[in-house]
Structure formats: structure tokens, C-alpha cells
Design a protein around this motif. Structure first.
Motif, short mmCIF file in Angstrom:
data_model
loop_
_atom_site.label_atom_id
_atom_site.label_comp_id
_atom_site.label_asym_id
_atom_site.label_seq_id
_atom_site.Cartn_x
_atom_site.Cartn_y
_atom_site.Cartn_z
N GLU A 246 -2.29 -4.00 4.04
CA GLU A 246 -0.93 -3.94 3.85
C GLU A 246 -0.14 -5.41 3.37
OE1 GLU A 246 2.64 -2.72 7.02
OE2 GLU A 246 0.71 -3.80 7.98
N ARG A 247 -0.84 -6.46 3.72
CA ARG A 247 -0.29 -7.49 2.99
C ARG A 247 -0.64 -7.69 1.75
NH1 ARG A 247 -2.11 -13.27 2.96
NH2 ARG A 247 -0.09 -14.77 2.64
N TYR A 249 -1.11 -5.39 -0.27
CA TYR A 249 -0.56 -4.24 -1.28
C TYR A 249 1.02 -4.88 -1.28
CZ TYR A 249 0.57 0.40 -3.12
OH TYR A 249 1.07 1.13 -3.86
N GLY A 250 1.37 -5.34 -0.36
CA GLY A 250 2.80 -5.85 -0.29
C GLY A 250 3.24 -6.60 -1.14
N LEU A 253 3.10 -5.39 -4.88
CA LEU A 253 4.32 -4.31 -5.19
C LEU A 253 5.25 -5.46 -5.23
CD1 LEU A 253 5.44 -1.69 -5.55
CD2 LEU A 253 5.81 -1.72 -3.00
N LYS A 254 5.52 -6.26 -4.72
CA LYS A 254 6.60 -7.22 -4.64
C LYS A 254 6.46 -7.98 -6.15
CE LYS A 254 9.03 -10.98 -2.80
NZ LYS A 254 9.09 -12.08 -1.73
N GLU A 357 5.02 3.08 -3.01
CA GLU A 357 5.13 2.70 -1.59
C GLU A 357 4.02 2.64 -0.83
OE1 GLU A 357 7.51 0.22 -0.60
OE2 GLU A 357 9.02 0.63 -2.39
N LEU A 358 3.38 1.90 -0.02
CA LEU A 358 2.09 1.98 0.76
C LEU A 358 1.94 3.29 1.51
CD1 LEU A 358 -0.65 0.91 1.09
CD2 LEU A 358 0.44 -0.39 2.98
#
Length: 364
Positions: A246-247, A249-250, A253-254, A357-358
Motif C-alpha cells: 500500500e505504501r 504503490y501510493g 502513483l503520487k 488506483e490500488l
């Protein structure tokens, strides 16, 4: 296509005087296609200040007549080498300075031409046609959109039919089949299917590792449409979304969204790369993003302009680039997200539409 090719050759012809040469010998097959409309290979194009000649062989006679109406042809007969064919045409033009494409001409060919044309001087050039190809016209953009659509439809089927027991190789084979099923001539490059820890390899080759051996799989693929290509990357979640995934990937994406937001006419490739790279660096993963942010796509899967450090190329409307930041952690895996983006007159347009989006990446 014939009218476009003629106009493109006229633009190149204007460069001959600036280069101080009498002719340009085009040996890069993609450049030959761009300037002539011929979709085959094993053919060269000689452009002089008042004459264009495509040098090929009898295998392509009919195809050349269909694809290049009005273009002068030199069909070398069996037993006649390409060098001899070029020398025959070049010798008949009376030119003494002939520019050659240094990036595609081998040393052996250069030496053979020099021997066959002792009265001519071969002048090395780089990027004469490639720089023209960086800015796509309306028809080229239509063909890129089509290749993206083919890639997206193939990925949709692949995702819907993905099975835990499939191997990376099997997924790759299925994806290539689906690309052809939706009209592509094939994949624009060998697809990258990388499960879990293998996703830490930016150019991983498919193996017999199974999808169910990790919680995620990276898929990097593209379609080879009507000559023009597409290039996308997504990470599918096949298990649980861990806090680490999650971290990471975030952050990626950012980073990608920041890079895309920086794309506009007048921005440099370096500035766009930096906008995305700074996000990853500030998150503490700077050393884990070891490649450029992206590259141009078109007749080739990798062409100019390249989004990277210290590249001061200025973006112009009509350029189409990938934006593909990534974080790669050996032993754990990697995340890369990639879209194809058009530089418009006022900013940019993201040509790809696959969700990223994840939560949307979770495969049921």
C-alpha cells in the motif's frame, strides 16, 4: 499516406543544405517507413535535393507499387548487393557529399559504401529523421490511440480470466494472443509478467513461477497496431494488500501523477522527470528508482523524446511519451505504473484509460 510521405521528404530535403550535403541515405527501416510509407524492410531510401529513390529487391515490387505510388524505385536484381544498388543510384546523382545515419549504419556497410563510391564523402549524421518523428501528426496520433485501445482490451480479458495456477509464461502467451485477437499484429515488445519479488527486475522475463506464489504481479505490455505502438504497466493484486504494498504503490502513483501534471509545451524532459523523481526521493526511495521517467513511442517502442535527468529537450504539442516511475526493492518486489501521454497545445492528455488506483487493482 503518400501525400504525408512526400511532405516529410520535403522537410528532410530542406535539411540537406543546412548539413552541407548533396544527399541523405536513410538506412533505419523505421525512418524509411516514415518517409516513404513502405512497411517492409531490407530497403534504403536515398534523398537528394531533387530526387527520391527507394532501393529494394524483387520480393517487394508489388508491395512497393501499392504503398509508394509515384516514388522512384531501384529494384536490385538477385546477386546484386545492397551496396551495389546504393552505389548505382548515388553515382547517378552526381553528389559528392552523402550524409548517412550513423546510429543505424554498421561499420562494415560504411566501409563497403566508401569503397564503392571512392569519389564521394560519407558524412555521419544523427537524428535528422528521428527528431521529425518526435512530433506526431493527427493521423499518427489516431494510430497510437488504436494501439492503446487494443492493448487495453487485451488486458481487460487477461485480468478477467487470470487464474492462480497460471505461470508467468502462460499469462504472457495469453496476453499476446488477446492482443492479436483485438487487431494488433502482436505485442510491441516481449510482455513483462513478474510475480512478487521478480517485479524488482524492471525487465523481468516470464518464468514458470505461478501467480499464486505472491500477492501481486506486475504486467508491462503494449500492442503493435498499424505500425504504431503502445506501452502500459499495471500491478495486479492477486492476494492481500499488505501495508508495504500500500505504501510503495501510493508513492509510485503520487509520483506518476506529479510527472503527468508537469507535462506541457515548453517544459523540458528534465523538469518532468524531476517532478516525479522528487516524490519518490522525498519518500526515501530515491535510490530504488534507477531509470528515466519515460520515453517517446511511435513507430518504435522506444524513441525520442526521453524523459530523464539532464535532458533539456523541450516538449512540443504532438509528442507522445510514457510516464512510468517505479520503485524496485530486491527480495520483495517492485511497483511501476505507466501511461501514454500526449502533449497538447495547452497541456497534456492521458491517452490510456485503464484504472490504476490500488483498490481497482485487486483481482477477484
Amino acid at each position: 499516406m503518400a501525400a504525408q510521405s512526400t511532405a516529410r521528404r520535403q522537410r528532410v530535403r530542406k535539411q540537406l543544405k543546412k548539413l552541407g550535403v548533396d544527399a541523405l541515405l536513410v538506412t533505419n527501416f523505421a525512418n524509411v517507413t516514415y518517409l516513404s510509407g513502405f512497411t517492409g524492410d531490407d530497403s534504403y531510401l536515398l534523398l537528394t535535393r531533387d530526387r527520391d529513390v527507394l532501393i529494394s529487391d524483387p520480393r517487394y515490387t508489388t508491395q512497393l507499387e501499392e504503398e509508394c505510388p509515384g516514388l522512384e524505385l531501384e529494384i536490385r536484381q538477385p546477386g546484386t548487393s545492397m551496396t551495389a544498388g546504393v552505389a548505382k543510384v548515388a553515382g547517378s546523382t552526381g553528389g559528392t557529399k552523402i550524409a548517412v545515419e550513423a546510429d543505424s549504419m554498421t561499420l562494415a556497410l560504411s566501409e563497403a559504401l566508401a569503397a564503392a563510391l571512392p569519389k564521394a564523402e560519407l558524412v555521419s549524421t544523427r537524428g535528422v529523421v528521428e527528431e521529425m518523428r518526435e512530433v506526431k501528426d493527427a493521423d499518427e496520433i489516431v494510430l497510437i490511440r488504436e494501439a492503446i485501445h487494443q492493448a487495453e482490451r487485451a488486458f481487460g480479458v487477461l485480468r478477467a480470466t487470470l487464474r492462480p495456477e497460471q505461470t508467468e509464461r502462460e499469462v504472457c502467451t495469453e496476453l499476446e494472443y488477446q492482443l492479436r485477437r483485438f487487431g494488433a499484429t502482436g505485442a510491441s515488445f516481449p510482455p513483462i509478467i513478474a510475480v512478487g519479488a521478480r517485479a524488482a527486475l524492471p525487465h523481468a522475463r516470464p518464468t514458470d513461477q505461478k501467480i499464486n506464489e505472491s500477492d501481486f504481479v506486475l504486467v508491462d505490455w503494449g500492442a503493435n497496431g498499424k505500425l504504431y505502438k503502445s506501452d502500459l504497466t499495471r500491478v495486479l493484486v492477486t492476494g492481500k494488500i499488505s501495508p508495504k504494498l500500500e505504501r510503495v504503490y501510493g508513492v509510485v502513483l503520487k509520483s506518476q501523477l506529479a510527472g503527468i501534471a508537469a507535462i506541457r509545451p515548453g517544459a523540458t524532459c528534465h523538469e518532468v522527470d524531476a517532478a516525479a523523481r522528487d516524490v519518490i526521493a522525498k519518500a526515501g526511495f530515491g535510490s530504488k528508482f534507477g531509470h528515466g521517467l519515460g520515453h517517446g513511442i511511435g513507430l518504435d517502442i522506444h524513441e525520442g523524446p526521453r524523459l530523464g535527468r539532464n535532458n533539456q529537450t523541450v516538449l512540443k504539442p504532438g509528442m507522445v511519451v510514457t510516464v512510468e516511475p517505479g520503485i524496485y526493492l530486491p527480495g520483495w518486489g517492485g511497483v511501476r505504473i505507466e501511461d501514454d501521454v500526449l502533449v497538447t497545445k495547452t497541456g497534456h492528455e492521458v491517452l490510456t484509460s485503464v484504472a490504476k488506483e490500488l483498490p481497482d487493482m485487486v483481482v477477484g
